[in-house]
Structures are given as C-alpha cells and as structure tokens.
Design an enzyme around this catalytic site. Structure first.
Site, short mmCIF file in Angstrom:
data_model
loop_
_atom_site.label_atom_id
_atom_site.label_comp_id
_atom_site.label_asym_id
_atom_site.label_seq_id
_atom_site.Cartn_x
_atom_site.Cartn_y
_atom_site.Cartn_z
N CYS A 151 -5.11 -2.87 2.98
CA CYS A 151 -5.02 -2.70 4.42
C CYS A 151 -6.11 -3.50 5.11
O CYS A 151 -6.25 -4.70 4.88
CB CYS A 151 -5.09 -1.21 4.77
SG CYS A 151 -4.60 -0.85 6.48
N GLU A 209 0.84 -1.21 0.00
CA GLU A 209 0.00 0.00 0.00
C GLU A 209 0.87 1.26 0.00
O GLU A 209 1.77 1.40 0.82
CB GLU A 209 -0.89 -0.02 1.24
CG GLU A 209 -1.76 1.19 1.45
CD GLU A 209 -2.47 1.17 2.78
OE1 GLU A 209 -3.43 1.93 2.95
OE2 GLU A 209 -2.08 0.37 3.66
N LYS A 222 -9.82 1.43 -3.19
CA LYS A 222 -10.26 0.96 -1.88
C LYS A 222 -11.64 1.51 -1.57
O LYS A 222 -11.88 2.71 -1.66
CB LYS A 222 -9.26 1.38 -0.80
CG LYS A 222 -9.57 0.82 0.58
CD LYS A 222 -8.51 1.23 1.58
CE LYS A 222 -8.80 0.63 2.95
NZ LYS A 222 -7.79 1.05 3.96
#
Length: 493
Positions: A366, A261, A316
C-alpha cells in the site's frame, strides 16, 4: 489581505493539476512562484503564515479529497463527520507551508539570491518534515509532479523527491524575485541562466544509466480482481474473491503470479493449500495476506510460494494510522467507521528481499512506497520492487493515478523496475527510468502480463537517502540567516 488569501488558496488548488492524472508538470513552478510573490509582499510573519495556510488548504482539499471518499463512501462514516475529519486532516497538512511562510518572513535578508535560496531550503525542509512527523504523510510533495517527461526527473536518482522539490522551489523563488520585484531589483539574465541550467542539467542526467540488468527476464502476471470494498469482507462474498482471482491466475499463467494486498479476505493459514497451488500454476506466487503471529497479533504481509523453496514472508512495517492501527486515545474513531483488521502489528524495520524466480524482490504494501528511505532498506540487494495495494478504499478518485506517480519516483530514485498489483487500479509496470510501460484500466477485472528485467546498481540516492537533499536545504538557508542576523544586530554607539 482577504483577496490575497483567497488567491493563495486558488493557487494551491490549481497546483494539483501538475500531478497525475493531468501531469501538467510546469504548473507547480508557476503557482509556487505566485505564492512566493505573495510572501515577499506580506507585512508580517502572521500574514505570511496565513497565506501559506491558505495555499495548503487549497492544495490538499483539492488533491487529497479522496480521504472523504475513504471515510464516507467506503468506510460508512456519516457525511458531516467525514467532511469535518477531511477538513481537519487537510488543515494539519496545510500547517507545513504556513510554517515555511512564517520562517521565510522571520529569516529573510531582503537580498534576492540569498532569499531565493532560503525559500528553496525551507520548502524542502518543510516537505521532509511533513513526510516524517506523526509517522509522516508526504503525499503531494512537489517533487512527485516532476516525473518524466519533466527534465527535473533527472535529479531523482541523486537527490530524491525532496531534492526535486527544493530545486523546483528555488526556480520558483527566482521567478518570484524577478516578476514580483518592487524595491529589490534582479536582472532577468542570471535568472534565466539558472533556470536553463537546471532544465538542461536534469535532461542530461536522465540519459545516465544508474543500474544494469541482471538475470533473465521474468514473465509476471499482475492480477487485478476489482472486488468492491463493500463486498470484500462480507463472508457470504468470499467465493467471489476466490473465483475471480483463481480464474485470472489460471487464465494467465506466468513464471510469477502476483495478487494485491489482502486479495483473499482470509488469514493466510485459512487459505486452502490446493487453491494456492492452483494460483501458482507451474510458477511462483506472491500474494498479499494477513499473517497471524505467535503472540496472537497479526501483520499485513506478503507471502512468496515456490515449488523449489518454502514459504517466504514480508511484514508491512509502516502502518497507516486510523486504517491499520489505533493511535493512543483514538479508539472512539473506530466506532464511527467500518474498517476490518484495524489493529495490525508492524513488521521488523529491516527485512531481507525475497528470493523469487532468480530475482531479489523487495515487496512494499500500500502506501509504504511513499517513504523513499524505507524502500532503501532492501537495497542494493533487491533487483525488483513490487507494490501490493488495495486502493478500493479510495473509490474512483485522484488517489489511484497519484499513487502510481509516487511509484514512478521510487523507480527513479532506486533505478529499479517497480511492479504494482492492485485490487481496483492502477495495476502497472514501471521501468527504472520512471516510465509506465504497461498499465491496466482501473475498475476492471483483468491480468497484466509483463516481461520484467531485474536491475542492480547503486544510485547516489540509494547510497545516501535524503541526507544530501536535507544537507543542501540547510546550506541554502545559511546565507540569508547570516545576512539577516547581521542586519538585526544593534549598532554600537
């Protein structure tokens, strides 16, 4: 009552040893049984709620203490404020076991089996609610403690993490009814038979192959740069990130190279094209990067680049409150802590898998892999799951091994391999049966070379999500509710 409350808090704290890194998976069964004994002895709904609150505080203050690390050690918040914020956060999480305890006291029938089912149903519903309300935070849901070698891991492809938590709660409730009995008698034989049935049934289910290999094995290099968070977003330290990931990629060529990330602290359009080509080598590249949007906003994304196809992106969709966006009314929070790029936009709810090296890859970024039903949106098309994380935010804490354990449950639920590329750890490869096949030590700059085989197939959990577990949880509450309702009806003269 004070002694019981302290004991409940101690039981909650001990429960954390059932999760990674220790993974003493039988322990949560025993500590939960202890809490249920205390609930059976409570004299009021208020006492039961207080005991649940104490258990929750013990569990979460011990198990998610890394929130303080994120706020103070990395985020720069003053120590007293970080301590208060961590305590407040854990107190909110502790409200859910408190609610379960209160609900049990109000609905119980004082009959052992219906009340054991009631506890199991309420526990599963409470954990699901914690994973949904206010965008959800299902960290330390008890089912996560039952990764292999626990026999209960066999139920993951059917009922998911909340279903496993409900089964664990039912087993604990039966133990509590047996060992904690006073005015209610229960024979040990049916208790032992039910416990044995779950353990044997789960072990047999672990032998079932819910998916099958598709395509050719893929050689993957998962890069772990180990760039400290304190340096990552310093413009003067940008060459450090570029050189470290460049050296790792060139030194470990593979069909697919994966960077974690926001590995390069630039917007994707700012990263030099020749640098990206060097990262990919003769293969394909998947990297986490911030992507600018046409409306001026930006998303936390993943970008796939290959020699034979254009750019593919994933944005995301489940953002972290206070970390990636500002909840309404909390703008003042970001004056107390240093969080770069803290106003991301959420990506679309449904996004197709990325076509990479002959596989259909479902990226998740994440803590998105905490939410099992959201992973399902890319299935059954996806053949491979890849998590891109920057766990440097949590320092050297329990967050890293706990997060890897969560990824193992996602692999089990979906019967898909899960690869993890992280900045500081734990970078790892997880097989469809939940086993960690390879992993890098944390806080080391290195590359993990793995050969991964894509899988296809549909588990019951992929088909139904959490519906089966929630339906069974509601059904489990029914007998005690009916019996209790009859006993509370006023008798006709």
């Amino acid at each position: 009552m004070k002694g019981r409350t302290l004991f409940a808090a101690l039981l909650g704290a001990i429960t954390v040893a059932g999760f990674a890194p220790l993974e003493w998976f039988p322990l949560p069964l025993l500590t939960l049984a202890g809490l249920f004994v205390l609930w059976r002895q409570a004299g009021s709904g208020r006492q039961a709620a207080l005991l649940g609150l104490a258990w929750g505080l013990g569990c979460f203050l011990t198990g998610v203490s890394w929130v303080y690390v994120s706020l103070h050690d990395v985020g720069g918040m003053a120590a007293p404020l970080a301590a208060v914020a961590t305590l407040a956060f854990c107190a909110v999480l502790a409200l859910f076991p408190a609610l379960v305890g209160y609900g049990y006291f109000r609905l119980r029938s004082n009959r052992p089996l219906p009340d054991a089912l009631l506890l199991a149903g309420l526990w599963a519903l409470g954990e699901w609610l914690r994973g949904w309300i206010f965008t959800g935070f299902p960290w330390l849901a008890l089912g996560y403690s039952q990764t292999p070698p626990s026999p209960l891991a066999g139920f993951a492809p059917i009922l998911g993490v909340y279903g496993i938590g409900g089964i664990l709660a039912l087993m604990a409730a039966l133990l509590a009814a047996w060992f904690g009995r006073r005015d209610i008698s229960i024979s040990p034989r049916p208790v032992l038979l039910i416990l044995l049935a779950f353990l044997v049934g789960g072990s047999l289910l672990r032998l079932v192959s819910w998916s099958h290999p598709v395509g050719s094995p893929l050689e993957v290099a998962l890069l772990q740069g180990n760039v400290p968070q304190s340096l990552k977003w310093n413009p003067e330290q940008l060459p450090l990130s570029l050189k470290r990931y460049g050296d790792l990629a060139i030194g470990h060529p593979a069909q697919l190279t994966v960077l974690p990330e926001t590995a390069i602290p630039l917007f994707f359009d700012q990263i030099p094209a020749d640098y990206l080509r060097a990262l990919a080598g003769q293969g394909e590249l998947l990297l986490g990067a911030a992507l600018r949007q046409a409306d001026g906003g930006y998303v936390n994304g993943a970008v796939a680049l290959g020699p034979d196809r254009g750019i593919q992106t994933y944005a995301k969709r489940h953002l972290v409150p206070f970390g990636e966006y500002v909840p309404p009314g909390f703008a003042w929070f970001f004056q107390l802590v240093r969080i770069p790029l803290s106003d991301f936009s959420a990506g679309p709810e449904r996004q197709p898998p990325l076509s990479i090296a002959g596989q259909k890859v479902a990226p998740n970024i994440c803590y998105e892999d905490l939410f099992g039903e959201e992973i399902l949106k890319a299935l059954p098309e996806a053949t491979l799951l890849i998590n891109l994380s920057n766990t440097a935010w949590f320092g050297d804490s329990l967050a890293q091994p706990q997060h890897l354990q969560i990824a193992r449950l996602r692999a089990l639920e979906t019967a898909r391999p899960m690869l993890r590329a992280t900045n500081t750890g734990m970078t790892a490869a997880v097989a469809p049966d939940g086993r960690v096949t390879q992993a890098l030590p944390a806080f080391r700059s290195d590359a993990l070379r793995v050969s991964v085989q894509g899988h296809a197939g549909i588990t019951p959990y992929v088909r139904h999500g959490n519906k089966a577990a929630l339906g069974l949880a509601l059904l489990a509450c029914w007998p005690a509710w009916r019996l209790g309702r009859r006993s509370r009806k006023p008798k006709s003269p």
